[in-house]
Design an enzyme around this catalytic site. Structure first.
Site, short mmCIF file in Angstrom:
data_model
loop_
_atom_site.label_atom_id
_atom_site.label_comp_id
_atom_site.label_asym_id
_atom_site.label_seq_id
_atom_site.Cartn_x
_atom_site.Cartn_y
_atom_site.Cartn_z
N GLU A 110 34.89 45.07 39.21
CA GLU A 110 36.31 44.71 39.37
C GLU A 110 37.02 45.33 37.98
O GLU A 110 36.13 45.94 37.20
CB GLU A 110 36.34 43.15 38.63
CG GLU A 110 36.85 42.20 39.59
CD GLU A 110 38.19 42.20 40.09
OE1 GLU A 110 38.95 43.29 39.70
OE2 GLU A 110 38.80 41.20 40.25
N ASP A 114 40.31 37.98 33.58
CA ASP A 114 41.52 37.52 32.84
C ASP A 114 40.79 35.96 32.66
O ASP A 114 40.26 35.68 31.77
CB ASP A 114 42.96 37.65 33.35
CG ASP A 114 43.77 37.15 32.37
OD1 ASP A 114 44.16 36.14 32.17
OD2 ASP A 114 44.90 38.10 32.19
N PHE A 163 49.07 42.30 28.46
CA PHE A 163 49.00 42.75 29.79
C PHE A 163 49.13 44.47 29.71
O PHE A 163 49.68 44.98 29.00
CB PHE A 163 50.59 42.35 30.33
CG PHE A 163 50.49 42.97 31.97
CD1 PHE A 163 50.02 42.00 33.16
CD2 PHE A 163 51.32 44.24 32.23
CE1 PHE A 163 49.91 42.51 34.11
CE2 PHE A 163 51.23 44.48 33.51
CZ PHE A 163 50.60 43.80 34.66
P1 5GP Z 1 41.81 36.17 36.63
O1 5GP Z 1 41.51 35.50 37.98
O2 5GP Z 1 40.63 36.66 35.95
O3 5GP Z 1 42.79 35.37 35.84
O4 5GP Z 1 42.72 37.41 37.09
C1 5GP Z 1 42.02 38.61 37.70
C2 5GP Z 1 43.11 39.38 38.12
O5 5GP Z 1 44.47 39.43 37.75
C3 5GP Z 1 42.81 41.11 38.06
O6 5GP Z 1 41.80 41.33 39.03
C4 5GP Z 1 44.19 41.75 38.08
O7 5GP Z 1 44.35 41.93 39.32
C5 5GP Z 1 44.88 40.53 37.39
N1 5GP Z 1 45.28 40.84 36.10
C6 5GP Z 1 44.74 40.13 35.03
N2 5GP Z 1 45.28 40.78 33.88
C7 5GP Z 1 45.76 41.74 34.19
C8 5GP Z 1 46.21 42.91 33.22
O8 5GP Z 1 46.54 42.91 31.88
N3 5GP Z 1 47.06 43.91 33.78
C9 5GP Z 1 46.95 44.02 35.29
N4 5GP Z 1 47.73 44.95 35.71
N5 5GP Z 1 46.72 42.95 36.14
C10 5GP Z 1 45.89 42.00 35.49
MG MG Z 2 41.80 42.93 40.28
#
Ligand code: 5GP
Ligand code: MG
Length: 187
Positions: A110, A114, A163
């Protein structure tokens, strides 16, 4: 201006947002090599099946896998782009699982973890196919943003809850094609 090979841009404009360089290529590459060495050690003789998650992990996977020296297979997966309406948050279905993972040592690759909700759902989905093991390998983790516990066996770096774009990660589809990682400049 010089080419991307010899110098980094300190600032990056992606659509309406400004980003500042936060993790340089050399540091990323150093951590990618460290993680690959851990994988080479841990998964030797297990013929792992790497499942990088498109689109964000495409550059990380390309760099990581060129440092993996043990016999292995690679098959990309993707998450459906619709968003669920569950109260637990946005849950996206895993699509494109082309390989039979039954009895395999699977490594999910991955870009970033987040809240952890995406990864938790992905693990649950893959577990239903009875792999021998599932390991999680993430380029980046935001420890302060985690909402659910997920096992993270391999991680290159922890980052603050900001971000970021670059090195495969996008803002609204743009900004994936950089060698360094950039953080949003808050205004
Ligand atoms: P989670 O389900 O862990 O909250 O989110 C994971 C997904 O959110 C990652 O695979 C990515 O696509 C997106 N994401 C989370 N944080 C960021 C960030 O800081 N930048 C970008 N571009 N995508 C993020
Ligand atoms: Mg992703």
């Amino acid at each position: 201006m010089g080419s991307k090979d010899c110098e980094s841009m300190e600032k990056l404009q992606v659509k309406d947002k400004t980003f500042a360089i936060s993790i340089r290529e050399a540091e990323i590459q150093k951590e990618v090599r460290r993680v690959a060495a851990e994988i080479n050690r841990d998964l030797a003789g297990k013929e792992p099946l790497f499942l990088p998650v498109l689109n964000g992990a495409f550059i990380f996977a390309a760099d990581l896998l060129r440092e993996v020296t043990i016999p292995c297979e690679v098959s990309f997966i993707k998450l459906a782009s619709y968003q669920g309406t569950q109260t637990t948050g946005a849950v996206r279905e895993v699509i494109g699982l082309a390989k039979d993972i039954t009895g395999r040592h699977v490594v999910i690759v991955e870009d970033i973890i987040d809240s952890g909700l995406t990864m938790a759902h992905m693990i649950e989905t893959l577990e239903a196919h009875n792999p021998a093991s599932i390991s999680v390998c993430s380029l980046l983790v935001k420890p302060d943003a985690l909402k659910v516990q997920v096992p993270i066996h391999y991680r290159c770096m922890n980052i603050p809850n900001d971000f970021i774009v670059g090195y495969g990660l996008d803002y609204d589809g743009f900004g994936r094609n950089t060698r360094d990682v950039y953080t949003l400049v808050k205004d």
